[in-house]
Design a protein around this motif. Sequence first.
Motif, PDB file in Angstrom:
ATOM      1  N   ARG A 157       0.822  -1.203   0.000  1.00  0.00           N
ATOM      2  CA  ARG A 157       0.000   0.000   0.000  1.00  0.00           C
ATOM      3  C   ARG A 157       0.864   1.265   0.000  1.00  0.00           C
ATOM      4  O   ARG A 157       1.911   1.314   0.631  1.00  0.00           O
ATOM      5  N   ASP A 158       0.399   2.263  -0.741  1.00  0.00           N
ATOM      6  CA  ASP A 158       0.994   3.603  -0.814  1.00  0.00           C
ATOM      7  C   ASP A 158       2.236   3.683  -1.697  1.00  0.00           C
ATOM      8  O   ASP A 158       2.819   4.759  -1.827  1.00  0.00           O
TER       9      ASP A 158
ATOM     10  N   ALA B 163       5.011   9.256  10.141  1.00  0.00           N
ATOM     11  CA  ALA B 163       4.056   8.167  10.373  1.00  0.00           C
ATOM     12  C   ALA B 163       4.314   7.553  11.753  1.00  0.00           C
ATOM     13  O   ALA B 163       5.392   7.697  12.322  1.00  0.00           O
TER      14      ALA B 163
ATOM     15  N   ASP C  89       8.353   5.751  -0.472  1.00  0.00           N
ATOM     16  CA  ASP C  89       6.925   6.068  -0.584  1.00  0.00           C
ATOM     17  C   ASP C  89       6.163   5.729   0.686  1.00  0.00           C
ATOM     18  O   ASP C  89       5.171   6.374   1.024  1.00  0.00           O
ATOM     19  N   THR C  90       6.610   4.684   1.372  1.00  0.00           N
ATOM     20  CA  THR C  90       5.958   4.266   2.612  1.00  0.00           C
ATOM     21  C   THR C  90       7.003   3.677   3.549  1.00  0.00           C
ATOM     22  O   THR C  90       7.916   2.979   3.079  1.00  0.00           O
ATOM     23  N   PRO C  91       6.968   3.977   4.858  1.00  0.00           N
ATOM     24  CA  PRO C  91       5.985   4.824   5.528  1.00  0.00           C
ATOM     25  C   PRO C  91       6.193   6.303   5.190  1.00  0.00           C
ATOM     26  O   PRO C  91       7.289   6.712   4.817  1.00  0.00           O
ATOM     27  N   LYS C  92       5.123   7.068   5.352  1.00  0.00           N
ATOM     28  CA  LYS C  92       5.181   8.491   5.086  1.00  0.00           C
ATOM     29  C   LYS C  92       5.946   9.215   6.199  1.00  0.00           C
ATOM     30  O   LYS C  92       6.059   8.702   7.314  1.00  0.00           O
TER      31      LYS C  92
ATOM     32  N   SER D  45       3.878   4.002  -5.272  1.00  0.00           N
ATOM     33  CA  SER D  45       3.411   4.515  -6.557  1.00  0.00           C
ATOM     34  C   SER D  45       3.185   3.367  -7.539  1.00  0.00           C
ATOM     35  O   SER D  45       3.999   2.441  -7.611  1.00  0.00           O
TER      36      SER D  45
END
Length: 538
Positions: free
Chosen positions: A239-240, A441, A435-438, A242
């Motif tokens: 998830r998250d 976060a 890209d993740t974690p933001k 691109s």
Amino acid sequence: MRDDEKQTRTTRNLVRPALGALSGLLAGFAALAVAELVAVGVRPQSGPVIAVGGAAIDRTPTPVKDWAIRNFGTNDKLILQLGILAALVLFAIALGVFALRYRRTGAAGVLLFGVIGAAAALGRPDSTGLTDALPSAVGAVVAAALLYFLIGRLQIRGPAPDDAGSARDDSSGDAGWDRRGFVILATAAAAASAGTGLLGRALSGSKSREAAASRADIALPDPASPADAVPKGAQVRIRDVSPFITPNKDFYRVDTALVVPKVDATTWKLRIHGKGVTRPVTLTFDDLLRRELIERDITLTCVSNEVGGPYVGNARWIGVRLADLLAECGVKPPSKGGRADQLVARSVDGMTIGSPVEDVMDGRDALLAVGMNGEPLPFAHGFPVRMLVPGLFGYVSACKWIKDIELTSFDDYDAYWVKRDWARQAPIKTQSRIDTPKPFARPKAGSVMVAGVAWAQHRGIDKVEVRVDDGPWREARLAAEDSRDTWRQWSYDWQATKGGHTLTVRATDRTGEVQTEKRTRTVPDGASGWHSVVVTVE
């Protein structure tokens, strides 16, 4: 003096300046409406807002322009337009109030609006001649006349004229002003300006609809050389991160066009000429479609992209090999005795972009693209035709709305961005992004997937490493590679412990070059440095 007389005088002293300001606003509104209508007959880019906005963009210092892109992104042009309109409103209000005392001078001051707009239109790189000055000039003359007559209705009857020939505002006596005449003229002017503006929009919209219709009628031929299917493992299921292929609606847009050009594909032409061109040619859109088309996945990157920034995207493009087209025109790269080392691409909006001829003709998939992700190019991304060269930043390779290609040399000509302190040649640097974690976060302790993308177009990514705080570098898992011209996704399973942590990423390209830690800004040839995010594990 009786109280009712004092109240009347006070009311008049407040109302008339307000109506003077309103007169200025009505004159400004009329100027814009008339100018935009005239611009339809000349060309949309000659309108005052677009012309002045373009001139402002051209003259904005590079650090300021870079700051605007960094902070406003694709909304930078909207902010500029709103700023121009706000300045016009303030200028119109000031002129209206000033004209109450100096009627002729105030009305003549409106002509300054026309001078600025006309000068901006004539000074644009895409100016087609003196006719570009007409919209601003006609709009200013109409506005000056309107302001003169509106202020005339507000003049106090009775006092002697001043030494400039205009009536003075004498607050003594019982003389009044033409309330009824002002209301009638102001209402008529507002209605006429609104109607003119709507007519201009309608006519302009008609041209845009013709361009949209030409795009809707295009059926892209099947490419003679289709792109390979995206490898099954190219997209990580995290998830998250691109998406491997960036949807058209999400693809970044960074350019100087205040309004996206709407070009009709049925009238579009491309001219190729210049130094070393033995067979100049002019091509139509249909000419391109009849040529052999190739399809490739290529990642584009903007030089304004900060470390970890969003101005990078990957799409499936279809188009004509630019090297083949140049070769047919007699062009040779410098390494084979060619006379030109720079290809200058010109856009319909006047943008000039200079690319190294050697890179364009060294075998990479440099394209004149006509399609993006299975459909004709969107208007915002260069319809009907744009240029792109894998491995080079967009400002030296990715001309949108292209209409002209001139072969020249770097010594003879500096393109738009080079004149503004950017480097002449700009290969894309090896970069990676989390890209993740933001940032900031708050993941739970335990297994946390750290993931993102890395790119080094035309070289390819060989390795990605992640570091937690000041610990050792740990190799991340690379997703399957599509080609060396596309970005590559990566992931790292971090066993997170409670507390604050800094996650850092770096990449190594296929030449063995490790992404540099040295932090630089985007000017003159792209940002560098490692991307980091700070998180708090709970």
